[in-house]
Design an enzyme around this catalytic site. Sequence first.
Site, PDB file in Angstrom:
ATOM      1  N   MET A 111      -8.888   8.063  -0.676  1.00  0.00           N
ATOM      2  CA  MET A 111      -9.660   8.564   0.382  1.00  0.00           C
ATOM      3  C   MET A 111     -10.020  10.110   0.108  1.00  0.00           C
ATOM      4  O   MET A 111      -9.488  10.980  -0.401  1.00  0.00           O
ATOM      5  CB  MET A 111      -8.807   8.541   1.759  1.00  0.00           C
ATOM      6  CG  MET A 111      -8.092   7.045   1.904  1.00  0.00           C
ATOM      7  SD  MET A 111      -7.411   7.341   3.725  1.00  0.00           S
ATOM      8  CE  MET A 111      -6.761   5.507   3.622  1.00  0.00           C
ATOM      9  N   SER A 127       0.777  -1.164   0.207  1.00  0.00           N
ATOM     10  CA  SER A 127      -0.072   0.015  -0.022  1.00  0.00           C
ATOM     11  C   SER A 127       0.718   1.184   0.150  1.00  0.00           C
ATOM     12  O   SER A 127       1.498   1.422   0.876  1.00  0.00           O
ATOM     13  CB  SER A 127      -0.846   0.004   1.453  1.00  0.00           C
ATOM     14  OG  SER A 127      -1.314   1.219   1.470  1.00  0.00           O
ATOM     15  N   HIS A 187      -8.162   0.780  -4.321  1.00  0.00           N
ATOM     16  CA  HIS A 187      -9.060   0.819  -3.328  1.00  0.00           C
ATOM     17  C   HIS A 187      -9.553   2.184  -3.157  1.00  0.00           C
ATOM     18  O   HIS A 187      -9.043   2.794  -2.379  1.00  0.00           O
ATOM     19  CB  HIS A 187      -8.352   0.348  -1.930  1.00  0.00           C
ATOM     20  CG  HIS A 187      -9.178   0.176  -0.664  1.00  0.00           C
ATOM     21  ND1 HIS A 187      -8.647  -0.032   0.578  1.00  0.00           N
ATOM     22  CD2 HIS A 187     -10.341   0.283  -0.643  1.00  0.00           C
ATOM     23  CE1 HIS A 187      -9.571  -0.207   1.405  1.00  0.00           C
ATOM     24  NE2 HIS A 187     -10.757  -0.267   1.015  1.00  0.00           N
ATOM     25  N   MET A 201     -11.449  -6.013   5.185  1.00  0.00           N
ATOM     26  CA  MET A 201     -10.881  -4.819   5.993  1.00  0.00           C
ATOM     27  C   MET A 201     -10.426  -5.486   7.282  1.00  0.00           C
ATOM     28  O   MET A 201     -11.383  -5.785   8.157  1.00  0.00           O
ATOM     29  CB  MET A 201     -11.391  -3.585   6.104  1.00  0.00           C
ATOM     30  CG  MET A 201     -11.693  -2.591   4.742  1.00  0.00           C
ATOM     31  SD  MET A 201     -10.095  -2.317   3.860  1.00  0.00           S
ATOM     32  CE  MET A 201      -9.218  -1.539   5.118  1.00  0.00           C
ATOM     33  N   ASP A 209      -4.638   3.634  -2.379  1.00  0.00           N
ATOM     34  CA  ASP A 209      -5.794   3.900  -1.369  1.00  0.00           C
ATOM     35  C   ASP A 209      -6.287   5.440  -1.823  1.00  0.00           C
ATOM     36  O   ASP A 209      -5.401   6.427  -1.490  1.00  0.00           O
ATOM     37  CB  ASP A 209      -5.280   3.954   0.008  1.00  0.00           C
ATOM     38  CG  ASP A 209      -5.019   2.439   0.723  1.00  0.00           C
ATOM     39  OD1 ASP A 209      -6.184   1.878   0.390  1.00  0.00           O
ATOM     40  OD2 ASP A 209      -4.040   1.962   1.153  1.00  0.00           O
ATOM     41  N   MET A 266     -12.090   4.590  -1.355  1.00  0.00           N
ATOM     42  CA  MET A 266     -12.601   4.854  -0.015  1.00  0.00           C
ATOM     43  C   MET A 266     -13.351   6.310   0.127  1.00  0.00           C
ATOM     44  O   MET A 266     -12.904   7.254   0.614  1.00  0.00           O
ATOM     45  CB  MET A 266     -11.866   4.847   1.267  1.00  0.00           C
ATOM     46  CG  MET A 266     -11.135   3.442   1.568  1.00  0.00           C
ATOM     47  SD  MET A 266      -9.817   3.126   2.475  1.00  0.00           S
ATOM     48  CE  MET A 266      -8.543   3.229   1.366  1.00  0.00           C
ATOM     49  N   ASP A 284      -6.476  -6.578   4.255  1.00  0.00           N
ATOM     50  CA  ASP A 284      -5.859  -4.975   4.276  1.00  0.00           C
ATOM     51  C   ASP A 284      -5.973  -4.672   5.844  1.00  0.00           C
ATOM     52  O   ASP A 284      -7.213  -4.415   6.031  1.00  0.00           O
ATOM     53  CB  ASP A 284      -6.474  -4.203   3.340  1.00  0.00           C
ATOM     54  CG  ASP A 284      -6.046  -2.929   2.939  1.00  0.00           C
ATOM     55  OD1 ASP A 284      -5.086  -2.495   3.717  1.00  0.00           O
ATOM     56  OD2 ASP A 284      -6.665  -2.154   2.474  1.00  0.00           O
ATOM     57  N   HIS A 318      -0.937  -1.318  -4.252  1.00  0.00           N
ATOM     58  CA  HIS A 318      -2.483  -1.113  -3.813  1.00  0.00           C
ATOM     59  C   HIS A 318      -2.311   0.477  -3.658  1.00  0.00           C
ATOM     60  O   HIS A 318      -1.609   1.179  -2.899  1.00  0.00           O
ATOM     61  CB  HIS A 318      -2.203  -1.745  -2.213  1.00  0.00           C
ATOM     62  CG  HIS A 318      -3.706  -1.687  -1.668  1.00  0.00           C
ATOM     63  ND1 HIS A 318      -4.975  -2.351  -2.110  1.00  0.00           N
ATOM     64  CD2 HIS A 318      -4.082  -0.791  -0.611  1.00  0.00           C
ATOM     65  CE1 HIS A 318      -5.968  -2.118  -1.320  1.00  0.00           C
ATOM     66  NE2 HIS A 318      -5.463  -1.057  -0.481  1.00  0.00           N
TER      67      HIS A 318
END
Length: 221
Positions: free
Chosen positions: A38, A9, A67, A138, A36, A69, A176, A34
């Site tokens: 957000m 990540s 991913h 998660m 992330d 979010m 994760d 990975h």
Amino acid sequence: MRDVLISPSILSADFARLGDEIRAIDAAGADMIHVDVMDGHFVPNLTFGAPVVEKLRPHSDKPFDVHLMIAPVDPFIDAFAKAGADILTVHPEAGPHIHRTLQAIRAAGMKPGVAINPGTPAEIVDPIIDDIDMILVMSVNPGFGGQSFIDSQLRKIESFRRKIDKTGRDIILEVDGGLNPETAPKAIDAGVSAIVAGSAVFKGGAEHYAGNIKALRGAVK
Ligand code: DX5
Ligand code: ZN
């Protein structure tokens, strides 16, 4: 024991040097990258969006495991496809029409994934399991790196493994949050096929990345 994919990540990377960091983890043996994303609304933290992913894309040929979010998701699907995401994973709580969202992700040429928060039951995947290529479990509440692995998620991983095996399809079961050489073997025993790790991969600087990835693999052999 199954061969486990390692997906570092980049949340734990040096954000001022993200391109270099991706090259470094690619060279150090990462199987996927990975990413992330957000929005400071669905989760209490902010990272970056599709324009940054697009600029990072040329730095590695490995699959981008993105991913999201964020809420809403649907207005951004095409932008992430254009940016070069390979797998696009969304939380079912991020919008009212998860099935439509997964269809839109596939129609845009990406593999759809669904991310399951620690408080979300495994059964939520039942009606959509034929529409997904990844389940992202998660093992921390999403938003931050460096949190501790929540052991109660192991039983949920076992349940996803049974559900996936029943489909006969090669759905990636990824975990994760809080993964390190101590917690990874528990997740592997429970049935995951991919591990996300942020702080455990990036600790110590670039000269340690290969060793850190090897330690996660060693832990799972
Ligand atoms: C948390 C993110 C994770 C995070 C994991 O919301 O989804 O990908 O970077 O970080 P570690 O491995 O440090 O728990
Ligand atoms: Zn993540």
